[in-house]
Design a protein around this motif. Structure first.
Motif, PDB file in Angstrom:
ATOM      1  N   LYS A  60       0.830  -1.207   0.000  1.00  0.00           N
ATOM      2  CA  LYS A  60       0.000   0.000   0.000  1.00  0.00           C
ATOM      3  C   LYS A  60       0.863   1.255   0.000  1.00  0.00           C
ATOM      4  O   LYS A  60       0.600   2.217  -0.729  1.00  0.00           O
ATOM      5  N   SER A  61       1.912   1.245   0.842  1.00  0.00           N
ATOM      6  CA  SER A  61       2.785   2.411   0.959  1.00  0.00           C
ATOM      7  C   SER A  61       3.594   2.634  -0.313  1.00  0.00           C
ATOM      8  O   SER A  61       3.696   3.762  -0.814  1.00  0.00           O
ATOM      9  N   LYS A  84       3.429   9.341  -2.208  1.00  0.00           N
ATOM     10  CA  LYS A  84       3.636  10.018  -0.923  1.00  0.00           C
ATOM     11  C   LYS A  84       3.744   9.035   0.244  1.00  0.00           C
ATOM     12  O   LYS A  84       3.748   9.447   1.401  1.00  0.00           O
ATOM     13  N   LYS A 144      -5.667   7.091   7.423  1.00  0.00           N
ATOM     14  CA  LYS A 144      -4.497   6.954   6.560  1.00  0.00           C
ATOM     15  C   LYS A 144      -3.263   7.451   7.311  1.00  0.00           C
ATOM     16  O   LYS A 144      -3.365   8.262   8.221  1.00  0.00           O
ATOM     17  N   SER A 153       2.997   1.754  -3.339  1.00  0.00           N
ATOM     18  CA  SER A 153       2.209   2.060  -4.532  1.00  0.00           C
ATOM     19  C   SER A 153       1.762   3.523  -4.570  1.00  0.00           C
ATOM     20  O   SER A 153       1.210   3.965  -5.577  1.00  0.00           O
ATOM     21  N   ASP A 154       2.008   4.256  -3.495  1.00  0.00           N
ATOM     22  CA  ASP A 154       1.613   5.668  -3.430  1.00  0.00           C
ATOM     23  C   ASP A 154       2.874   6.539  -3.422  1.00  0.00           C
ATOM     24  O   ASP A 154       3.790   6.286  -2.634  1.00  0.00           O
TER      25      ASP A 154
END
Length: 427
Positions: free
Chosen positions: A107-108, A113, A420, A110-111
């Motif tokens: 999750k981290s 930021k 988040k 793929s973003d």
């Protein structure tokens, strides 16, 4: 309830209708006395809870007497035999933690930021640990049937109303009057997918054609006992409906309490970066490059204090399971009539300024001795995977956005709101 206790004392009696007493119990001493009084150890037949179990008094959480003793004794004995509560299950727990860490990493990464969404992320691990013991298998998080099951479980717990659910509304009224169901948040049809899923799993176990020595999970051992008892006593309490209801009690409450506790603990650590850093320093010092295990527990007083304080500040169960007076008795000198419902308010104890200085403040040190080397008055608590997550990652608030909220989502239990965070691997 807490406000009534501050005005009228720790034991407050009210009535629903002309004859049904409901007793609110808020003080630490009063709750302890109520817990130790066998005359107050009954369970009322509440329609909202019976909706989970085919409209009958089944399962192990909301039943009492010889039926409860027999089913609880059997369940606990065989869960322990299968590894529950023992270090033998820790390898599987750490395997689930490893998958959870990979999920957070994905999750981290793929973003751009490094922002990860934590809504519902902890339920998969909690359910898989329980389900491995119950049914001998684990789920894949992306399985659409599993996602449907998670959604039904979450919806059932979140749509319920923790205080209204103890009202003694007859089953026939709930079936006929929609506003009554809305009042207590009852959506009994939400349990049907879970019931059907468990029933299908039981059928699959039946078709294995296993021998007596091949029972390898809870469903196996229960079916074996059910067949044995039916041969001796056709009216036995060991039935398929009782098995399904017991699994619902283990499955629903276990997954919900675990995921909620982890979610709230992580929110507290995101909101208090200093506490998170202290916890990481202790973890680094004690477990080195490895993840912490239960064997490290006695050497991690600050970590345990953080988890205890998170549970105190953000309890997922503000009220205990409702109690029922099986005979006339007394509590704190007050007469408690037979048939009274009792609601024991743990929230009021956790937020009582007589026991906790500045109870609204998150301060793990309150659970440690003066030099911070020993946990004071430690309650049993399994830290699950939160310590491994804190060792692996640094969790920070999303810039220019409000801090994750500690206001709970209401229901039969209290859940954390979706949040988040910026997630970065620690060196």
């Amino acid at each position: 309830m807490k406000k009534m206790g501050e005005v009228y004392g720790p034991v407050v009696g009210t009535y629903v209708g002309p004859t049904q007493p409901i007793i609110s119990v808020c003080g630490h001493e009063a709750i302890k006395e109520a817990m130790l009084n066998d005359d107050l150890s009954g369970r009322p037949e509440l329609a909202i809870m019976m909706a989970r179990t085919f409209g009958e008094g089944l399962g192990i959480m909301f039943v009492m007497g010889q039926f409860w003793q027999e089913q609880r004794r059997f369940t606990l004995r065989h869960l322990r035999d299968l590894g529950f509560g023992k270090t033998s299950i820790e390898d599987q727990m750490m395997g689930e933690v490893g998958d959870l860490i990979k999920d957070i990493e994905n999750k981290s990464q793929s973003d751009p930021k490094k922002i990860a969404d934590f809504k519902g992320i902890f339920q998969v691990s909690g359910i898989n640990i329980l389900w491995a013991i119950i049914a001998g298998e684990r789920f894949q998080g992306h399985d659409p049937k599993f996602q449907e099951l998670l959604g039904a479980n979450e919806l059932f717990f979140r749509t319920g109303k923790v205080f209204q659910s103890i009202f003694p509304i007859p089953v026939f009224l709930l079936k006929r009057l929609r506003f009554m169901r809305k009042f207590i948040g009852m959506k009994g049809e939400l349990m049907e997918p879970i019931q059907k899923f468990i029933k299908k799993t039981i059928e699959d176990h039946r078709h294995r054609n296993m021998s007596d020595d091949e029972a390898c999970d809870f469903i196996d051992v229960y079916l074996k006992e059910m067949n044995k008892q039916k041969a001796e006593n056709p009216s036995t309490n060991f039935t398929e409906k009782q098995l399904i209801s017991t699994i619902i009690d283990l499955f629903g409450a276990g997954a919900e309490s675990t995921s909620g506790s982890i979610g709230f603990a992580l929110i507290h650590l995101i909101r208090d970066q200093e506490v998170q850093q202290k916890m990481q320093m202790e973890l680094d010092q004690i477990s080195g490059e490895f993840f912490p295990t239960l064997n490290h527990r006695s050497s991690l007083p600050y970590t345990e204090a953080v988890l205890m304080e998170a549970q105190r500040c953000s309890s997922i169960a503000p009220l205990t399971v409702p109690h029922y007076a099986v005979k006339d008795t007394k509590l704190q000198g007050y007469a408690i009539p037979k048939g009274s419902l009792l609601s024991l308010n743990l929230y009021a104890v956790f937020q009582d300024s007589k026991y906790w200085k500045d109870p609204e403040v998150f301060r793990p040190e309150r659970h440690l001795n003066d030099d911070g080397t020993k946990v004071i008055k430690s309650e049993h608590f399994n830290p699950f995977g939160i310590a491994a997550l804190i060792k692996k990652f640094r969790f920070e608030p999303v810039p220019n956005e409000p801090l994750p909220s500690l206001d709970p989502t209401n229901g039969f239990t209290l859940g954390y709101q979706g949040f988040k965070a910026v997630v970065t691997p620690r060196p």
